[in-house]
Design an enzyme around this catalytic site. Structure first.
Site, short mmCIF file in Angstrom:
data_model
loop_
_atom_site.label_atom_id
_atom_site.label_comp_id
_atom_site.label_asym_id
_atom_site.label_seq_id
_atom_site.Cartn_x
_atom_site.Cartn_y
_atom_site.Cartn_z
N CYS A 99 0.85 -1.18 0.00
CA CYS A 99 0.00 0.00 0.00
C CYS A 99 0.88 1.23 0.00
CB CYS A 99 -0.91 0.00 1.21
SG CYS A 99 -1.98 1.45 1.27
N GLY A 100 0.78 2.04 -1.02
CA GLY A 100 1.64 3.20 -1.11
C GLY A 100 0.99 4.50 -0.71
#
Length: 268
Positions: A99-100
């Site tokens: 998850c960025g």
């Protein structure tokens, strides 16, 4: 146990390590990421650069790696005049691997414009294929685990300049950014190579590195294509042994067909 069409048999495979890594700037936690505990100096520098906390590796005065019972802290002290930038950029992230965008506090921050990359050099299709083929043999952790991503940087004169692996594709690219910055590598003549799909934040991080071309094994998102186009980055994806597709700025890829800049479809 390993199942195949021939039956079931005992098997063995190593699993990659994954731990909570806190990035701490001037005694305050900026982010907490789940990451592979390797090349952590590169991770600290690369994350700080790609998130806009610092503009160069030299702005980090000290960096200490502190192992705790439940994770690792990367403690950085910045030059005094960077305190205001830290206050503007501070956020706490507690997100899953891959998850960025966890913890981003505004939509505008999530889709912030990428830096515009200078023209750089022109590449041939053969050079792009050669660069992508050089990645897999150097993925030591992935050879053992088949569970990590890699980000690498290639130039025509040096081949693979640096390669970093991590359970998180964003972390791998941050580690690569840190490695290049610490070695003061000029990125305008090379290619960023990714073993993952290309999302918008991967384009943003590549733009921060200053590389003119991304080559990836998987496809990009539509937003990543638009971001790469705006940033002046050539985006080559779905790279396989028999070719690849160019999505933006095909003028950097020559020699595909005599007399033409590119023989590949450009997707708008």
């Amino acid at each position: 146990m390993r199942w195949t069409t021939d039956g079931v048999a005992p098997g063995h495979r190593r699993a990659p390590e994954e731990t909570a890594v806190a990035l701490v700037h001037d005694a305050s936690t900026t982010a907490v990421m789940m990451a592979t505990p390797a090349d952590l100096e590169d991770f600290a520098v690369g994350f700080s650069l790609s998130e806009g906390i610092v503009q160069s590796a030299d702005e980090i005065e000290t960096l200490d790696i502190v192992e705790l019972d439940d994770g690792i802290e990367l403690r950085m002290w910045l030059k005094p005049d960077k305190a205001e930038r830290i206050a503007e950029r501070r956020r706490n992230i507690a997100g899953p691997t891959g998850c960025g965008l966890c913890g981003i506090d505004s939509i505008s921050e999530a889709v912030r414009p990428a830096a515009v990359v200078p023209a750089g050099r022109v590449f041939t299709p053969r050079e792009i294929m050669t660069a992508m083929a050089a990645v897999a043999p150097l993925q030591e952790i992935n050879h053992q685990t088949r569970a990590v991503h890699a980000a690498a940087f290639w130039t025509a004169t040096r081949g693979i300049v640096a390669l970093r692996e991590d359970v998180g594709r964003h972390n791998a690219l941050d580690k690569l950014a840190g490695a290049l910055a610490r070695d003061k590598v000029i990125a305008s003549d090379g290619i960023v190579l990714l073993t993952s799909r290309v999302s918008v934040e991967m384009v943003q991080k590549t733009a921060a590195i200053g590389a003119p071309l991304i080559a990836a094994v998987s496809a990009p998102t539509a937003l990543a294509v638009r971001m790469a186009d705006a940033a002046g980055i050539t985006l080559a994806a779905i790279a396989r042994a028999d070719g690849f597709e160019i999505f933006t700025h095909p003028g950097r890829v020559t020699g595909a067909v005599p007399g033409k800049e590119s023989a590949y479809v450009v997707v708008a």
